[in-house]
Design a protein around this motif. Sequence first.
Motif, mmCIF file in Angstrom:
data_model
loop_
_atom_site.group_PDB
_atom_site.id
_atom_site.type_symbol
_atom_site.label_atom_id
_atom_site.label_comp_id
_atom_site.label_asym_id
_atom_site.label_seq_id
_atom_site.Cartn_x
_atom_site.Cartn_y
_atom_site.Cartn_z
ATOM 1 N N MET A 42 -11.194 1.538 -15.988
ATOM 2 C CA MET A 42 -10.738 0.185 -15.552
ATOM 3 C C MET A 42 -11.613 -0.353 -14.435
ATOM 4 N N SER A 43 -12.426 -1.443 -14.419
ATOM 5 C CA SER A 43 -13.273 -2.245 -13.342
ATOM 6 C C SER A 43 -12.395 -2.475 -12.161
ATOM 7 N N ARG A 44 -13.005 -2.149 -10.894
ATOM 8 C CA ARG A 44 -12.439 -2.772 -9.843
ATOM 9 C C ARG A 44 -11.681 -4.177 -9.773
ATOM 10 N N LEU A 45 -12.725 -4.965 -10.555
ATOM 11 C CA LEU A 45 -11.973 -6.379 -10.829
ATOM 12 C C LEU A 45 -10.699 -6.547 -11.571
ATOM 13 N N ASP A 46 -10.889 -5.592 -12.798
ATOM 14 C CA ASP A 46 -9.772 -5.634 -13.578
ATOM 15 C C ASP A 46 -8.402 -5.029 -12.657
ATOM 16 N N SER A 47 -8.737 -3.797 -11.950
ATOM 17 C CA SER A 47 -7.646 -3.236 -11.054
ATOM 18 C C SER A 47 -7.141 -4.509 -10.089
ATOM 19 N N PHE A 48 -7.973 -5.068 -9.458
ATOM 20 C CA PHE A 48 -7.430 -6.194 -8.454
ATOM 21 C C PHE A 48 -6.639 -7.105 -9.128
ATOM 22 N N ILE A 49 -7.034 -7.839 -10.491
ATOM 23 C CA ILE A 49 -6.386 -8.536 -10.896
ATOM 24 C C ILE A 49 -5.129 -8.241 -11.404
ATOM 25 N N ARG A 50 -4.918 -6.749 -11.737
ATOM 26 C CA ARG A 50 -3.495 -6.276 -12.186
ATOM 27 C C ARG A 50 -2.764 -6.084 -10.921
ATOM 28 N N ARG A 51 -3.264 -5.810 -9.977
ATOM 29 C CA ARG A 51 -2.341 -5.672 -8.462
ATOM 30 C C ARG A 51 -1.777 -7.010 -8.269
ATOM 31 N N MET A 52 -2.827 -8.044 -8.289
ATOM 32 C CA MET A 52 -2.308 -9.328 -7.897
ATOM 33 C C MET A 52 -1.073 -9.851 -8.754
ATOM 34 N N GLN A 53 -1.507 -9.599 -10.186
ATOM 35 C CA GLN A 53 -0.551 -10.005 -11.029
ATOM 36 C C GLN A 53 1.217 -9.200 -10.801
ATOM 37 N N ALA A 54 0.925 -7.784 -10.394
ATOM 38 C CA ALA A 54 2.185 -6.982 -10.149
ATOM 39 C C ALA A 54 2.605 -7.757 -8.991
ATOM 40 N N GLN A 55 1.908 -8.075 -7.889
ATOM 41 C CA GLN A 55 2.733 -8.483 -6.560
ATOM 42 C C GLN A 55 3.273 -9.849 -7.061
ATOM 43 N N ARG A 56 2.770 -10.458 -7.705
ATOM 44 C CA ARG A 56 3.522 -11.993 -8.129
ATOM 45 C C ARG A 56 4.544 -11.850 -8.897
ATOM 46 N N ASP A 57 4.689 -10.734 -9.886
ATOM 47 C CA ASP A 57 5.616 -10.704 -10.800
ATOM 48 C C ASP A 57 6.844 -9.820 -10.119
ATOM 49 N N CYS A 58 6.512 -8.998 -9.468
ATOM 50 C CA CYS A 58 7.481 -8.278 -8.509
ATOM 51 C C CYS A 58 8.220 -9.093 -7.598
ATOM 52 N N LEU A 59 7.254 -9.954 -6.936
ATOM 53 C CA LEU A 59 8.180 -10.629 -6.004
ATOM 54 C C LEU A 59 9.091 -11.758 -6.687
ATOM 55 N N ASN A 60 8.481 -12.412 -7.886
ATOM 56 C CA ASN A 60 9.464 -13.139 -8.448
ATOM 57 C C ASN A 60 10.406 -12.755 -8.926
ATOM 58 N N ALA A 61 10.565 -11.366 -9.631
ATOM 59 C CA ALA A 61 11.740 -10.879 -10.010
ATOM 60 C C ALA A 61 12.601 -10.314 -9.074
ATOM 61 N N ALA A 62 12.141 -9.983 -7.674
ATOM 62 C CA ALA A 62 12.842 -9.511 -6.587
ATOM 63 C C ALA A 62 13.684 -10.861 -6.159
ATOM 64 N N VAL A 63 12.997 -11.931 -5.881
ATOM 65 C CA VAL A 63 13.455 -13.365 -5.646
ATOM 66 C C VAL A 63 14.769 -13.631 -6.394
ATOM 67 N N ALA A 64 14.527 -13.865 -7.713
ATOM 68 C CA ALA A 64 15.456 -13.950 -8.527
ATOM 69 C C ALA A 64 16.562 -12.892 -8.373
#
Length: 162
Positions: free
Chosen positions: A1-23
């Motif tokens: 996986m490229s660093r760009l792909d890895s970065f995008i996945r990390r950002m998505q994980a942060q957003r999705d986990c934050l949204n789930a935690a807030v809910a």
Amino acid sequence: MSRLDSFIRRMQAQRDCLNAAVAAVGDLPGVAFELGLGNGRTYDHMCETMPNREIYVFERQVAAHPMNIPDDDHLVLGDILETLPEAAERFEGEVALAHTDLGTGIKADNEKLAAQVAPLLWRAMASGGVVISGDALPGTGWEPGPRPESVAPERYFVYRKP
Ligand SMILES: C[S@@+](CC[C@H](N)C(=O)[O-])C[C@H]1O[C@@H](n2cnc3c(N)ncnc32)[C@H](O)[C@@H]1O
């Protein structure tokens, strides 16, 4: 996986986990902690998704976008190992949601710091509170938290204090 792909996945994980935690924490009383302000992206998302919750931010050197720098009452400046013990005492059992992203890019250092932060966060968290973390938080009595299906277990860590 490229660093760009890895970065995008990390950002998505942060957003999705934050949204789930807030809910998941919903109306659970308490404040929120952001450990590691960085650029201020996740802090901005927390402000947007938790407009009625006080958010305390821990950072040793502020370098965030000016729009995302908390006021002095909500910014705890200094090394987390020096500031978090006092905050854990002050907010014992009163933190509904915490996000920790103290990553420096060196895995062994991150894991060592996370192991030191874990018991302090445990003390601060409310019963029913959720922690999301870029690194595993070992050695305490966490239960699995609300993990979004989109996020692989080792990409982001989600805990709930029973
Ligand atoms: C990866 S960045 C956080 C990025 C942030 N989540 C965002 O969305 O922009 C990690 C931050 O943690 C901070 N940090 C790392 N180790 C720390 C420590 N021991 N004490 C306090 N802050 C620390 C760094 O200064 C850096 O700003």
